[in-house]
Scaffold this active site. Structure first.
Site, PDB file in Angstrom:
ATOM      1  N   ARG A 144      76.169  -2.464  29.338  1.00  0.00           N
ATOM      2  CA  ARG A 144      75.181  -1.591  28.436  1.00  0.00           C
ATOM      3  C   ARG A 144      73.763  -1.870  28.711  1.00  0.00           C
ATOM      4  NH1 ARG A 144      79.310  -4.137  25.469  1.00  0.00           N
ATOM      5  NH2 ARG A 144      80.667  -2.786  24.372  1.00  0.00           N
ATOM      6  N   LYS A 169      77.443  -6.801  22.735  1.00  0.00           N
ATOM      7  CA  LYS A 169      78.081  -6.026  21.579  1.00  0.00           C
ATOM      8  C   LYS A 169      79.121  -6.686  20.703  1.00  0.00           C
ATOM      9  CE  LYS A 169      79.887  -1.280  19.674  1.00  0.00           C
ATOM     10  NZ  LYS A 169      80.278  -0.064  20.044  1.00  0.00           N
ATOM     11  N   HIS A 275      74.388   5.089  29.064  1.00  0.00           N
ATOM     12  CA  HIS A 275      75.827   4.734  29.139  1.00  0.00           C
ATOM     13  C   HIS A 275      76.568   5.351  29.989  1.00  0.00           C
ATOM     14  CE1 HIS A 275      77.943   2.039  26.272  1.00  0.00           C
ATOM     15  NE2 HIS A 275      78.849   2.857  25.948  1.00  0.00           N
ATOM     16  N   ARG A 278      77.746   3.210  32.729  1.00  0.00           N
ATOM     17  CA  ARG A 278      78.741   2.452  32.289  1.00  0.00           C
ATOM     18  C   ARG A 278      80.285   3.156  32.109  1.00  0.00           C
ATOM     19  NH1 ARG A 278      80.577  -2.226  29.226  1.00  0.00           N
ATOM     20  NH2 ARG A 278      81.758  -1.700  27.471  1.00  0.00           N
ATOM     21  N   HIS A 301      86.126  -4.732  26.118  1.00  0.00           N
ATOM     22  CA  HIS A 301      86.736  -3.953  24.983  1.00  0.00           C
ATOM     23  C   HIS A 301      87.857  -4.719  24.323  1.00  0.00           C
ATOM     24  CE1 HIS A 301      85.881   0.186  27.161  1.00  0.00           C
ATOM     25  NE2 HIS A 301      84.999  -0.296  26.566  1.00  0.00           N
ATOM     26  N   TYR A 310      89.492   6.539  29.486  1.00  0.00           N
ATOM     27  CA  TYR A 310      89.015   6.838  30.860  1.00  0.00           C
ATOM     28  C   TYR A 310      90.135   7.448  31.758  1.00  0.00           C
ATOM     29  CZ  TYR A 310      84.975   4.125  29.464  1.00  0.00           C
ATOM     30  OH  TYR A 310      83.938   3.625  28.788  1.00  0.00           O
TER      31      TYR A 310
END
Length: 333
Positions: A144, A169, A275, A278, A301, A310
């Site tokens: 990120r 995050k 982003h 990414r 994640h 994805y």
């Protein structure tokens, strides 16, 4: 310095100040603090500025239904708003909400915008210096923009090679790929950052911000080379948290503006941002046959479902999926 928390009174009395202080005492990310405070304010304003202690499950359900019915927010947006209120009531106010009955939004999650490999390289070719290197790490390592900007010298491992992403995050550490193609320029950047740090030390400064009160636990760490930012800011600034004059990391907005300008210069008309690099990292790995669990770990994640989005971006033919009608039987219509 858009990731520095706003100062709070020594003994906060206002509701939002006390809520912020409670969040910080639990060492949640500043972005989480800003998000939770935003949605709590929205909830209070929706109910004509009534105090949250005077409200409960009925008012929360009404507001969440309003977000779905009148504001048509996306699924994840409504979930974030719900998480903010559950945190406020269950942890800050120590008040159980009970069963909530609200309209769930029907607006699904959009597929992420991605660059093709050629597009990503074209955008990078229209950048230079630090912004180009940071964008290369976003595309080549799946970082990120905030993770790239906050990268510390000790987070870079050239011998393996890999990156340790610590200031993330949700404060979830992970390890990811370090592309060999950026190693030499990254070494040069680190040499520059450490030389700048030495100059700051000579000038009577050189103390960097440490997360989660580590400066109290390790008093000398803030001046050590390993904790310095790989991408330091051009000038010293007063840290509003402590009043200390120090060098922060490069501003994320600088990188965002550079990516936007480079995308336009490359003639790409997609709605792209930092982003997008990414997202492109993940889809490129998927195209090359990397298993979804490995991509989940590299992306950091929590939920495999987040990574599986994805699979909808990558075309079925790119994943080796073919129609049963196309099996080698010799049949043709």
């Amino acid at each position: 310095m858009d990731d520095i928390p706003v100062p709070l009174p020594a003994n906060p009395t206002r509701f939002m100040d006390r809520f912020r202080a409670f969040i910080r005492a639990r060492h949640l990310a500043y972005r989480t603090e800003k998000t939770y405070c935003f949605w709590v304010r929205e909830f209070i304003r929706f109910h004509d500025k009534r105090h949250p202690e005077s409200m409960g499950s009925t008012e929360v359900s009404q507001w969440l239904s309003h977000l779905a019915n009148n504001r048509n927010v996306a699924v994840n947006t409504q979930k974030t708003a719900l998480n903010a209120l559950v945190f406020m009531y269950h942890q800050f106010l120590d008040k159980e909400l009970g069963e909530l009955q609200f309209t769930k939004t029907s607006r699904g999650r959009k597929l992420p915008t991605v660059f093709t490999h050629d597009e990503a390289i074209s955008v990078l070719a229209n950048m230079k210096g630090t912004h180009r290197l940071i964008s290369g790490l976003m595309y080549g390592s799946g970082l990120r923009v905030m993770e790239a900007a906050r990268l510390r010298v000790q987070d870079v491992e050239f011998s393996e090679p890999c990156l340790f992403v610590r200031e993330t995050k949700g404060d979830k550490w992970r390890r990811t790929i370090l592309p060999s193609s950026v190693c030499e320029v990254l070494k040069t950047q680190i040499e520059f950052a450490l030389a700048l740090h030495q100059q700051d030390l000579q000038d009577g400064f050189g103390e960097v911000y440490l997360p989660n009160a580590l400066s109290k636990k390790y008093p000398g760490a803030a001046r050590s080379p390993g904790w310095q930012y790989v991408f330091p800011a051009h000038r010293l600034a007063i840290d509003p948290r402590s009043g200390v004059r120090r060098r922060h990391h490069i501003g994320e907005q600088q990188v965002r503006r550079a990516v936007k300008a480079a995308t336009s210069a490359a003639g790409i008309r997609k709605k792209a941002s930092c982003h997008t690099f990414r997202h492109s990292f993940a889809t490129d790995l998927l195209r090359r046959g990397t298993d979804i669990r490995s991509i989940q770990e590299l992306m950091g994640h929590n939920d495999i479902g987040t990574t599986q989005i994805y699979t909808h971006v990558v075309g079925t033919h790119e994943r080796g999926i073919s129609s049963p009608l196309d099996t080698p039987t010799g049949f043709s219509l």
